[in-house]
Design an enzyme around this catalytic site. Structure first.
Site, mmCIF file in Angstrom:
data_model
loop_
_atom_site.group_PDB
_atom_site.id
_atom_site.type_symbol
_atom_site.label_atom_id
_atom_site.label_comp_id
_atom_site.label_asym_id
_atom_site.label_seq_id
_atom_site.Cartn_x
_atom_site.Cartn_y
_atom_site.Cartn_z
ATOM 1 N N LYS A 35 -41.708 7.671 33.610
ATOM 2 C CA LYS A 35 -40.254 7.850 33.767
ATOM 3 C C LYS A 35 -39.948 8.713 35.002
ATOM 4 O O LYS A 35 -40.866 9.318 35.575
ATOM 5 C CB LYS A 35 -39.705 8.530 32.513
ATOM 6 C CG LYS A 35 -40.309 9.893 32.240
ATOM 7 C CD LYS A 35 -40.061 10.360 30.817
ATOM 8 C CE LYS A 35 -40.701 11.717 30.589
ATOM 9 N NZ LYS A 35 -40.652 12.107 29.180
ATOM 10 N N ARG A 130 -34.437 16.924 18.607
ATOM 11 C CA ARG A 130 -33.737 16.303 19.729
ATOM 12 C C ARG A 130 -33.483 14.860 19.327
ATOM 13 O O ARG A 130 -32.379 14.529 18.925
ATOM 14 C CB ARG A 130 -34.598 16.438 20.993
ATOM 15 C CG ARG A 130 -33.869 16.142 22.269
ATOM 16 C CD ARG A 130 -34.728 16.328 23.493
ATOM 17 N NE ARG A 130 -35.935 15.494 23.472
ATOM 18 C CZ ARG A 130 -36.851 15.463 24.433
ATOM 19 N NH1 ARG A 130 -36.729 16.234 25.496
ATOM 20 N NH2 ARG A 130 -37.895 14.668 24.346
ATOM 21 N N TYR A 255 -32.402 33.018 57.458
ATOM 22 C CA TYR A 255 -31.151 33.369 56.780
ATOM 23 C C TYR A 255 -31.308 34.654 55.984
ATOM 24 O O TYR A 255 -32.318 34.864 55.299
ATOM 25 C CB TYR A 255 -30.748 32.260 55.809
ATOM 26 C CG TYR A 255 -30.213 31.021 56.488
ATOM 27 C CD1 TYR A 255 -29.070 31.077 57.285
ATOM 28 C CD2 TYR A 255 -30.853 29.797 56.321
ATOM 29 C CE1 TYR A 255 -28.575 29.930 57.900
ATOM 30 C CE2 TYR A 255 -30.364 28.645 56.916
ATOM 31 C CZ TYR A 255 -29.228 28.719 57.710
ATOM 32 O OH TYR A 255 -28.743 27.592 58.310
ATOM 33 N N MET A 303 -32.755 24.356 54.420
ATOM 34 C CA MET A 303 -32.644 22.967 53.970
ATOM 35 C C MET A 303 -33.730 22.073 54.572
ATOM 36 O O MET A 303 -34.318 21.242 53.887
ATOM 37 C CB MET A 303 -31.253 22.415 54.299
ATOM 38 C CG MET A 303 -30.984 21.066 53.656
ATOM 39 S SD MET A 303 -29.378 20.398 54.093
ATOM 40 C CE MET A 303 -28.273 21.453 53.169
HETATM 41 C C1 LIG Z 1 -41.982 12.431 28.855
HETATM 42 C C2 LIG Z 1 -42.568 12.110 27.533
HETATM 43 C C3 LIG Z 1 -43.961 12.115 27.355
HETATM 44 C C4 LIG Z 1 -44.929 12.566 28.431
HETATM 45 O O1 LIG Z 1 -44.957 13.971 28.467
HETATM 46 P P1 LIG Z 1 -45.976 14.770 29.402
HETATM 47 O O2 LIG Z 1 -45.788 16.173 28.985
HETATM 48 O O3 LIG Z 1 -45.563 14.516 30.805
HETATM 49 O O4 LIG Z 1 -47.334 14.240 29.113
HETATM 50 C C5 LIG Z 1 -44.460 11.699 26.135
HETATM 51 N N1 LIG Z 1 -43.621 11.308 25.138
HETATM 52 C C6 LIG Z 1 -42.282 11.327 25.264
HETATM 53 C C7 LIG Z 1 -41.429 10.893 24.129
HETATM 54 C C8 LIG Z 1 -41.710 11.739 26.457
HETATM 55 O O5 LIG Z 1 -40.380 11.754 26.582
#
Ligand SMILES: *Cc1c(COP(=O)(O)O)cnc(C)c1O
Length: 359
Positions: A35, A130, A255, A303
Site C-alpha cells: 500500500k 480500529r 535559515y 525545501m
Molecule cells: C499495513 C498493514 C500491514 C503491514 O504492516 P507492516 O508493519 O508494514 O509489516 C499488515 N496488515 C495490515 C492490516 C496493514 O494495514
C-alpha cells in the site's frame, strides 16, 4: 538519469527480503503489503518485482485498479475492503479479495446483484479498536457470510496487532489468545502477523503473514535494524553536492542561522530538502554519507537544499554523491533522529524524486 536527487530501489534486495521472510515464517504464505505506493518505493515496479509473493495487498481500491491496469495478475487483497456499491463493482471487475470488517460492508455484499464471487478476509478486532468485528459478533457474522452467494466458501480469518513492536508488552499475547478463542473450531486459514509480528512473535505467524516494512529491508522494532534481522535495505536516497563554500569561524549557515561555525569550515550544499521528503526536523549533526564516511548536517533543512560540514574531507568536490539513507545509514536511525518512524520517512519521499530500479 539526469536528476541529482534520486531514490534507488534495489529489486534484488526486495527479493532477498521476501526469501528471508519466508525463512523466518517457516512456510507461512506471504501476503506482501504494498500500500501507499509500496511504502514510497513505487507501486507497480515493486508489485512486478514481487512476482514470487503468494498474494499482494493494498489499502484502497484505487491502488488495486492501478495494479490491474499495469497488468499485475497476482492475487490481490483490499485491506480496508470497499465502502460503496461502485467500489464493490470495481473490486469484482478487478478480481480483488475483500477484507470485511463492518456491518456496512456485510450489507453491501448482501445487496450485491452481480454473479461475481469474492474471497473474503474476515477481520476480527482483538484490541486494536480500529477496524474489525468484535469477538462477540464473530459467530453471527460468519454465519451471515457463509450464507452469501457472493462470498466464496474458503474464508481467511484475520486480526491486526496493535503492539507487536513492543517486545515487553503483554498486549500481543492477549490479542493472540482472544483471536484463538474467538475463532476456535472454525475451519479456515488465519492471518495475524505484520512485520513486527512475524519477526518477534512466532505464535502470530499462522497460515498467512502480512509483511510490509520488512519487505523493504527495514525493521519495525526500535533499537533493531533490518540488517540485524538479516534484511537488506531496498531504498537508497541519494543526491549530489551542488556547491562548496568557505565559512569562517563565527559565521552562521542557512535559515534562522541555526548553526554557527566554531572553526573555519568548508560547507557543502546538496540538492535535497523537505520538498523531496527529507524531514525538516532533522537537526545539526544528523549523519549524511559521503562515500563511506559520515559527515554532519549543519543548519536547517530547506525545501530544496541541505548544508553539510566537509571540513574534514578536503577531497570532496561539487558533483560528489551523498547518501541520505540506505545501505550504511539505516533509515531506522534517521527516523529516530527525526522523531518519527521509518514508515513515515519512506512514504514521505515525494514525486519530485527520480526513482531508479536496479534489477
Ligand atoms: C499495513 C498493514 C500491514 C503491514 O504492516 P507492516 O508493519 O508494514 O509489516 C499488515 N496488515 C495490515 C492490516 C496493514 O494495514
Amino acid at each position: 538519469m539526469t536528476a541529482l536527487c534520486r531514490a534507488t530501489v534495489d529489486t534484488l534486495a526486495l527479493n532477498h527480503n521476501l526469501r528471508r521472510i519466508r525463512e523466518l515464517s517457516e512456510g507461512a504464505k506471504v501476503l506482501a503489503v504494498i500500500k501507499a505506493n509500496a511504502y514510497g518505493h513505487g507501486l507497480v515496479p515493486v508489485a512486478k518485482a514481487l512476482c514470487d509473493a503468494d498474494a499482494l495487498a493494498v489499502a484502497r481500491i484505487e491502488e488495486a485498479v492501478a495494479l490491474r491496469a499495469a497488468g499485475v495478475g497476482q492475487r490481490l487483497v483490499l485491506l480496508e475492503g470497499v465502502f460503496n456499491q461502485s467500489q464493490l463493482e470495481l473490486a469484482a471487475a478487478n478480481a480483488c479479495d475483500l477484507v470485511v470488517h463492518s456491518h456496512e460492508q456485510l450489507e453491501l455484499l448482501e445487496s450485491f446483484g452481480r454473479n461475481s464471487r469474492f474471497t473474503v478476509w474476515l477481520k476480527v478486532d482483538t484490541g486494536m479498536n480500529r477496524l474489525g468485528f468484535r469477538p462477540e459478533e464473530f459467530s453471527r457474522v460468519l454465519a451471515r457470510l457463509r450464507n452469501l452467494h457472493a462470498v466464496r466458501e474458503q474464508l481467511v480469518l484475520m486480526t491486526h496487532l496493535a503492539n507487536a513492536d513492543m517486545l515487553s508488552s503483554d498486549a500481543t499475547s492477549q490479542q493472540l489468545a482472544l483471536f484463538e478463542e474467538t475463532t476456535r473450531g472454525v475451519e479456515a486459514e488465519r492471518s495475524i502477523a505484520n512485520s513486527a509480528g512475524l519477526l518477534a512473535w512466532p505464535e502470530s505467524r499462522a497460515q498467512w503473514v502480512r509483511p510490509g516494512l520488512a519487505l523493504f529491508g527495514v525493521s519495525p522494532i526500535v533499537g533493531k535494524t533490518g540488517e540485524e534481522l538479516g534484511l537488506k535495505p531496498v531504498m537508497r536516497l541519494g543526491t549530489e553536492l551542488i556547491a562548496i563554500r568557505k565559512v569562517a569561524a563565527g559565521e552562521s549557515v542557512g535559515y534562522g542561522s541555526a548553526w554557527t561555525a566554531t572553526r573555519d569550515c568548508r560547507i557543502g550544499v546538496a540538492a535535497i530538502g523537505y520538498g523531496d521528503g527529507y524531514p525538516r526536523h532533522l537537526g545539526n549533526g544528523t549523519p549524511v554519507l559521503l562515500g563511506d564516511s559520515r559527515i554532519p548536517l549543519v543548519g536547517r533543512v530547506s525545501m530544496d537544499m541541505i548544508t553539510v560540514d566537509l571540513t574534514d574531507h578536503p577531497e570532496a568536490r561539487v558533483g560528489d554523491s551523498l547518501t541520505l539513507w540506505g545501505d550504511g545509514l539505516p533509515v531506522e536511525e534517521l527516523a529516530q533522529l527525526a522523531g518519527t518512524i521509518p514508515y513515515e520517512m519512506l512514504c514521505g519521499v515525494t514525486q519530485r524524486v527520480a526513482v531508479q530500479y536496479l534489477k
